[in-house]
Design an enzyme around this catalytic site. Structure first.
Site, short mmCIF file in Angstrom:
data_model
loop_
_atom_site.label_atom_id
_atom_site.label_comp_id
_atom_site.label_asym_id
_atom_site.label_seq_id
_atom_site.Cartn_x
_atom_site.Cartn_y
_atom_site.Cartn_z
N HIS A 18 0.85 -1.21 0.00
CA HIS A 18 0.00 0.00 0.00
C HIS A 18 0.88 1.25 0.00
O HIS A 18 1.32 1.73 1.05
CB HIS A 18 -0.91 -0.03 1.24
CG HIS A 18 -1.96 1.03 1.25
ND1 HIS A 18 -3.32 0.76 1.25
CD2 HIS A 18 -1.88 2.38 1.28
CE1 HIS A 18 -4.00 1.88 1.28
NE2 HIS A 18 -3.15 2.90 1.30
N HIS A 20 1.12 4.95 -2.27
CA HIS A 20 0.65 5.84 -3.34
C HIS A 20 1.88 6.43 -4.03
O HIS A 20 2.73 7.03 -3.35
CB HIS A 20 -0.22 6.96 -2.76
CG HIS A 20 -1.44 6.45 -2.07
ND1 HIS A 20 -2.67 6.39 -2.66
CD2 HIS A 20 -1.62 5.94 -0.82
CE1 HIS A 20 -3.56 5.89 -1.82
NE2 HIS A 20 -2.94 5.61 -0.69
N HIS A 198 -9.65 1.37 -0.31
CA HIS A 198 -9.53 2.02 0.99
C HIS A 198 -10.90 1.95 1.68
O HIS A 198 -11.92 2.22 1.04
CB HIS A 198 -9.18 3.50 0.83
CG HIS A 198 -7.75 3.77 0.50
ND1 HIS A 198 -7.14 3.31 -0.64
CD2 HIS A 198 -6.79 4.48 1.16
CE1 HIS A 198 -5.88 3.72 -0.66
NE2 HIS A 198 -5.64 4.43 0.42
N GLU A 201 -10.67 3.64 7.19
CA GLU A 201 -9.64 4.58 7.63
C GLU A 201 -10.36 5.73 8.35
O GLU A 201 -9.99 6.12 9.44
CB GLU A 201 -8.84 5.11 6.42
CG GLU A 201 -7.70 6.06 6.78
CD GLU A 201 -7.03 6.69 5.55
OE1 GLU A 201 -7.64 6.70 4.46
OE2 GLU A 201 -5.89 7.21 5.70
N ASP A 279 1.92 3.91 3.10
CA ASP A 279 0.89 4.81 2.54
C ASP A 279 1.52 5.94 1.71
O ASP A 279 1.57 5.85 0.49
CB ASP A 279 0.02 5.37 3.68
CG ASP A 279 -1.42 5.63 3.28
OD1 ASP A 279 -1.78 5.29 2.15
OD2 ASP A 279 -2.17 6.18 4.12
N ASP A 280 1.96 7.00 2.36
CA ASP A 280 2.56 8.17 1.68
C ASP A 280 3.77 8.60 2.53
O ASP A 280 3.67 9.59 3.27
CB ASP A 280 1.54 9.32 1.62
CG ASP A 280 0.22 8.89 0.99
OD1 ASP A 280 0.16 8.84 -0.25
OD2 ASP A 280 -0.73 8.61 1.73
N1 ADE Z 1 -4.59 9.07 -1.07
C1 ADE Z 1 -3.33 9.13 -0.65
N2 ADE Z 1 -3.23 8.71 0.63
C2 ADE Z 1 -4.48 8.37 1.03
C3 ADE Z 1 -5.03 7.88 2.23
N3 ADE Z 1 -4.30 7.61 3.31
N4 ADE Z 1 -6.36 7.66 2.26
C4 ADE Z 1 -7.12 7.90 1.19
N5 ADE Z 1 -6.64 8.37 0.04
C5 ADE Z 1 -5.33 8.60 -0.05
ZN ZN Z 2 -3.68 4.90 1.13
#
Ligand code: ADE
Ligand code: ZN
Length: 334
Positions: A18, A20, A198, A201, A279-280
């Site tokens: 996961h 992005h 997703h 969350e 994630d990011d």
């Molecule tokens: N796009 C990038 N990161 C995200 C996240 N944590 N939740 C939903 N969309 C995303």
């Molecule tokens: Zn994500």
């Protein structure tokens, strides 16, 4: 934790499901590209040079602003190399990344093919240079709405193959219902793409239940709010639903108040297949090494538990059987 244990954790081969792609862009990478193109991205960064946002919804807007500087297939090829260099530095040997036809040519199929070819070529170079394998998951953006999601799914369905292996949905989970996106998910499924979305969350356990019922993905991105409905947790355990858990992201964004209250341990104890991702990473000040390290520190996960979670990720990867066998072999010998 002593130096030796830390070194052992860092040396572990890792599998990330996961991530992005745009969210993995180092701030300097975006700044450099913005300068080359004379684009003003000052609102994207804080005084320390990191990404600046005040909450999840602001994060989505800053993310999209940063993405505005990525305007050509070559930009995305460079991004793939920059992101994978970081992954490899953290011991990642296989990763799947969310890529979006929305950000790559505005959902135009011809343009998307060009972006995809550039990303695929860069990932082959990264495999040779850094030893990390990349596969793509085309992702629709929930807050762009169901019509755009269908166009995204069409791009994905037309380009399903060895590299583009999955379809997913990111974005604002509070917008609309999972059912609004069933057409897009059905199209992707029929084309042979593997599915993830997703959920759980921000949308509570009900959003996970809805997503599983209406979109029928094999994996859920995050899913951590399912912990509030133990019957749902048990159902996920029974059905083998895989969670792409991103603990550092959840803590940073305030989905959970702290590492020690994160439900990953409880979900695992109850038999759910959990995997670990970032994630990011630059947005949430994390890396795969940090995620593994914090799980060891917080929950006492030893090397064998960390290896087990990595193995779950390898078995849940959307790549071909051939790629998986190669990956499992690499994990066994490291
Ligand atoms: N796009 C990038 N990161 C995200 C996240 N944590 N939740 C939903 N969309 C995303
Ligand atoms: Zn994500």
């Amino acid at each position: 934790m002593n130096e030796d244990q830390l070194a052992q954790i860092h040396a572990l081969p890792k599998v990330e499901l996961h991530l992005h792609l745009e969210g993995g862009a180092p701030p300097d990478f975006i700044r450099r590209l913005a300068k080359e193109k004379s684009v003003d991205v000052s609102r994207v960064f804080n005084r320390d040079g990191g990404y600046a946002y005040k909450d999840f919804w602001h994060f989505l807007s800053v993310y999209e602003a940063a993405t505005q500087v990525l305007t050509s297939p070559d930009d995305f090829a460079r991004l793939v190399l920059a992101v994978l260099e970081q992954s490899a530095a953290n011991g990642v040997i296989y990763t799947e990344t969310f890529v979006s036809p929305d950000f790559c040519g505005g959902r135009d199929l011809g343009a998307w093919r060009e972006y995809l070819a550039a990303m695929q070529e860069a990932s082959e170079q990264a495999e040779r240079d850094f030893g990390v394998t990349l596969r793509g998951i085309a992702t629709c953006i929930r807050h762009f709405g169901p019509d755009k999601a269908r166009e995204t799914a069409r791009c994905a369905a037309e380009t399903c193959g060895d590299w583009l292996v999955g379809f997913g949905m990111a974005g604002d989970e509070k917008m609309g219902h999972a059912k609004d996106f069933d057409y897009a998910f059905d199209m992707a499924r029929e084309a042979g793409l593997r599915l993830t979305s997703h959920a759980g969350e921000w949308g509570g356990a009900a959003s996970v239940a809805e997503t599983l019922r209406d979109l029928r993905p094999e994996r859920i991105g995050h899913g951590v709010m399912a912990i509030d409905d133990l019957a749902l947790v048990d159902k996920m355990a029974e059905e083998g639903t895989v969670l792409e858990v991103c603990p550092g992201s959840n803590v940073w964004l305030g989905v959970v108040p702290s590492w020690d209250t994160h439900p990953i341990q409880k979900l695992r104890d109850r038999g759910v297949k959990v995997t670990v991702s970032t994630d990011d990473p630059p947005f949430f000040h994390t890396t795969m090494n940090r995620e593994y390290e914090m799980l060891a520190r917080t929950f006492g996960w030893d090397i064998s538990t960390l290896r087990d979670v990595t193995m779950t990720a390898a078995k849940s990867a959307f790549c071909s059987q051939n790629d998986r066998e190669k990956l499992l072999k690499r994990l066994e010998t490291k």
